[in-house]
Design a protein around this motif. Structure first.
Motif, PDB file in Angstrom:
ATOM      1  N   GLU A  82       0.852  -1.187   0.000  1.00  0.00           N
ATOM      2  CA  GLU A  82       0.000   0.000   0.000  1.00  0.00           C
ATOM      3  C   GLU A  82       0.886   1.233   0.000  1.00  0.00           C
ATOM      4  O   GLU A  82       1.983   1.223   0.530  1.00  0.00           O
ATOM      5  CB  GLU A  82      -0.960   0.015   1.186  1.00  0.00           C
ATOM      6  CG  GLU A  82      -0.310  -0.158   2.531  1.00  0.00           C
ATOM      7  CD  GLU A  82      -1.329  -0.297   3.651  1.00  0.00           C
ATOM      8  OE1 GLU A  82      -2.525  -0.070   3.442  1.00  0.00           O
ATOM      9  OE2 GLU A  82      -0.897  -0.631   4.755  1.00  0.00           O
ATOM     10  N   LYS A 152      -2.094   7.132   6.712  1.00  0.00           N
ATOM     11  CA  LYS A 152      -3.107   6.082   6.782  1.00  0.00           C
ATOM     12  C   LYS A 152      -4.104   6.356   7.906  1.00  0.00           C
ATOM     13  O   LYS A 152      -5.311   6.156   7.738  1.00  0.00           O
ATOM     14  CB  LYS A 152      -2.450   4.719   6.972  1.00  0.00           C
ATOM     15  CG  LYS A 152      -3.426   3.575   6.823  1.00  0.00           C
ATOM     16  CD  LYS A 152      -2.710   2.253   6.767  1.00  0.00           C
ATOM     17  CE  LYS A 152      -3.746   1.157   6.585  1.00  0.00           C
ATOM     18  NZ  LYS A 152      -3.152  -0.143   6.447  1.00  0.00           N
ATOM     19  N   CYS A 156      -8.024   6.815   7.299  1.00  0.00           N
ATOM     20  CA  CYS A 156      -9.018   5.993   7.996  1.00  0.00           C
ATOM     21  C   CYS A 156     -10.064   6.853   8.699  1.00  0.00           C
ATOM     22  O   CYS A 156     -11.110   6.361   9.090  1.00  0.00           O
ATOM     23  CB  CYS A 156      -8.334   5.075   9.007  1.00  0.00           C
ATOM     24  SG  CYS A 156      -7.383   3.765   8.225  1.00  0.00           S
TER      25      CYS A 156
END
Length: 168
Positions: A82, A152, A156
């Motif tokens: 990722e 990240k 999120c």
């Protein structure tokens, strides 16, 4: 160009006799580095004092403006799992070769005149990599505060961070 040797404690260091080298050593604090070995965390701390740090929000704004090259300096395996959409991959181990216009490994989408932001997992590798780019003559270099982990965590939280991945 003439060369001369200076002795720092137990080290003999060769310098080119030119003002550019002398100012580099003074500007980057190399005199202290040559006197006493530093830990990896001290090197990262030194780099963090010299390299601008972008928040996730600042990085997003810069990417939306389109005038930024975003580099992921993590290992290939990490990047393939990722990555931040739109980031180019240049592993820490090859970055200087990819970024140096005089090197046969140079990637033409990396130029010293470009605005470049780097990230890694949490910020250590990108701090050292950003310092290397500055040393290579890149003028506008920054790093993402907290690295991919911070990005990240923000992603999120529901913020839209779409895009695609590419290699340098």
């Amino acid at each position: 160009m003439a060369e001369f040797i200076r002795k720092f404690d137990h080290l003999s260091v060769r310098f080119l006799a030119c003002p550019a080298k002398a100012s580099f050593i003074e500007c980057w604090g190399m005199n202290d580095t040559l006197r006493k070995p530093k830990t990896a965390l001290e090197l990262v701390s030194d780099a963090n004092r010299l390299i601008p740090i972008l928040s996730v929000e600042e990085l997003d704004a810069a990417m939306k403006s389109g005038d930024l090259v975003l580099l992921d300096v993590r290992e290939k395996e990490e990047y393939e799992l990722e990555a931040i959409p739109g980031a180019l991959h240049a592993s820490r181990g090859m970055l200087e070769f990819y970024a140096d216009p005089t090197n046969s490994f140079h990637r033409h989408n990396l130029q010293p005149t470009q605005r470049v932001a780097l990230y890694c997992g949490t910020g250590g590798r990108s701090a050292l990599a950003a310092l290397s780019l500055k040393t290579l003559g890149y003028c506008d270099v920054a790093q993402l505060q907290g690295g991919f982990k911070a990005w990240k965590a923000a992603a999120c939280s529901g913020e839209d961070r779409g895009g695609d991945k590419s290699s340098v």
